[in-house]
Design an enzyme around this catalytic site. Structure first.
Site, mmCIF file in Angstrom:
data_model
loop_
_atom_site.group_PDB
_atom_site.id
_atom_site.type_symbol
_atom_site.label_atom_id
_atom_site.label_comp_id
_atom_site.label_asym_id
_atom_site.label_seq_id
_atom_site.Cartn_x
_atom_site.Cartn_y
_atom_site.Cartn_z
ATOM 1 N N ASP A 265 -10.765 12.003 37.486
ATOM 2 C CA ASP A 265 -9.782 12.900 37.221
ATOM 3 C C ASP A 265 -9.381 12.779 35.738
ATOM 4 O O ASP A 265 -8.294 12.329 35.484
ATOM 5 C CB ASP A 265 -8.673 11.574 37.969
ATOM 6 C CG ASP A 265 -8.644 10.442 37.252
ATOM 7 O OD1 ASP A 265 -7.243 9.633 37.078
ATOM 8 O OD2 ASP A 265 -9.143 9.398 36.515
ATOM 9 N N HIS B 47 -11.734 2.906 29.108
ATOM 10 C CA HIS B 47 -11.560 2.243 30.872
ATOM 11 C C HIS B 47 -12.905 2.608 31.233
ATOM 12 O O HIS B 47 -14.510 2.194 31.556
ATOM 13 C CB HIS B 47 -10.551 2.730 30.864
ATOM 14 C CG HIS B 47 -9.452 2.298 30.890
ATOM 15 N ND1 HIS B 47 -9.055 0.788 31.215
ATOM 16 C CD2 HIS B 47 -8.190 2.360 30.609
ATOM 17 C CE1 HIS B 47 -7.779 0.015 30.919
ATOM 18 N NE2 HIS B 47 -7.594 1.839 30.227
HETATM 19 O O1 RIB Z 1 -6.331 2.225 34.959
HETATM 20 C C1 RIB Z 1 -7.082 3.083 34.628
HETATM 21 C C2 RIB Z 1 -7.932 4.110 35.051
HETATM 22 O O2 RIB Z 1 -6.900 5.409 35.890
HETATM 23 C C3 RIB Z 1 -8.920 4.978 33.680
HETATM 24 O O3 RIB Z 1 -9.826 5.582 34.746
HETATM 25 C C4 RIB Z 1 -7.820 6.399 33.390
HETATM 26 O O4 RIB Z 1 -8.270 7.599 33.393
HETATM 27 C C5 RIB Z 1 -6.871 6.245 34.871
HETATM 28 O O5 RIB Z 1 -7.928 7.211 36.290
HETATM 29 CA CA CA Z 2 -10.223 8.344 35.383
#
Ligand code: RIB
Ligand code: CA
Length: 328
Positions: free
Chosen positions: A12, A242
């Site tokens: 995303d 992340h």
């Molecule tokens: O919680 C972090 C995640 O949520 C990551 O993938 C960030 O890009 C959002 O999609």
């Molecule tokens: Ca993400």
């Protein structure tokens, strides 16, 4: 180079997804077979555009992009432009991509690729799991056909980041997360338990801002994203990597230590929507042993471990290779 890892990224594309795409593009261990876009951080129109643009900047225009779900399975989409910027890439201005997404929708693309690359395909999912859940509706064996499903999502022994209970991807589409976790796929869960400890600080890379012309386009994009990500929302000027870490775990599994658990995602809770509850057999057996005097826990249920949950990470080692690969 031994056989490269056949990887698809389901993204995303917001800030950290873009960094994961750049890492994949710059890692010789990875054969990037495609990207599938999903609504999450921003709308799916924007995540698709961002994914195409980031691939082109990385010189990987040949990687196909399939457009996915416009909203979660049953919930209203809740984007995060407050965090990722109005267009999802922080304050970075990227040229409009010259490429177009495939005509084939993301779920069908995922199923086709799993059938083509049976047991060789690694899917790294870094957004809400809507596309993956829809692929399971097309082919209930989709998950089992994958070599591995690495998910950036959840928080088993760590607090949530969108609510105290839930991590953003699982919060956005808890029904999809629960369906995917019960799909029989070989899941590695890269949750906040480890990504919250994988932080790159602006102070480590700020010097690169003095001579941006010396950076190649991909490194410059990464620097622009990280400047926004660290200085606007970072804790003490740090950015949680992340999504890049999820890809890192797919390439170098020994970056993390995991525990085999049964993980369930809350879909009915008001305060606990998207909570990822992980427990091991010992925890479950303790309940059953106490069953004699309390109906509440006398219900027999099978313990079905469904995920390797990441609980420890060698963050310095990952940040070092991340910076090397992105030219930071
Ligand atoms: O919680 C972090 C995640 O949520 C990551 O993938 C960030 O890009 C959002 O999609
Ligand atoms: Ca993400």
């Amino acid at each position: 180079m031994t056989d490269r890892l056949k990887i698809i990224l389901d993204v995303d594309t917001g800030a950290d997804d873009a960094l994961a795409i750049l890492l994949a593009a710059r890692s010789p261990e990875v054969e990037l077979l495609g990207c599938t876009s999903v609504a999450g951080n921003v709308t799916v129109d924007q995540t698709t555009l961002n994914t195409l643009a980031v691939l082109e900047i990385a010189g990987r225009k040949e990687v196909p992009v399939a457009r996915g779900a416009t909203h979660p399975l049953v919930r209203r989409l809740s984007t995060a432009t407050f965090f990722h910027g109005p267009k999802g890439l922080g304050s970075a201005e990227v040229p409009l991509p010259t490429g177009q997404p495939l005509a084939q929708p993301a779920p069908a693309f995922l199923v086709e690729m799993a059938n083509k690359y049976q047991s060789e395909l690694i899917l790294v999912a870094t957004g809400p799991l809507t596309n993956v859940a829809l692929a399971l509706l097309i082919d209930p064996d989709f998950g089992r056909k994958l070599k591995k499903l690495v998910i950036m999502g959840g928080a088993v022994r760590a607090p949530g980041n969108i609510t105290p209970a839930a991590e953003a991807n699982f919060y956005n589409d808890p029904e999809a997360a629960q369906a995917v976790l019960q799909s029989g796929a070989k899941i590695t869960l890269v949750g906040l338990d480890v990504t919250d400890r994988t932080i790159l600080y602006w102070s480590e890379i700020a010097h690169l801002d003095e001579k941006p012309a010396e950076l190649d386009p991909a490194s410059r994009l990464a620097l622009d994203i990280l400047r926004f990500y660290t200085l606007t929302h970072g804790e003490n000027g740090g950015a949680h990597l992340h999504d890049p870490l999820a890809l890192g775990v797919a390439i170098w599994p020994d970056l993390v230590q995991t525990e085999r658990m049964q993980v369930e995602v809350e879909t009915a809770g008001k305060l606990t929507r998207g909570l990822s509850l992980g427990f091991n057999r010992k925890a479950r057996d303790k309940f059953v042993d106490m069953g004699d005097y309390d109906d509440a826990v006398a219900v027999e249920f099978d313990y079905v471990a469904n995920a390797d949950v990441c609980l420890q990470v060698d963050a310095p080692r990952f940040i070092k290779v991340f910076r090397e690969r992105l030219g930071l």
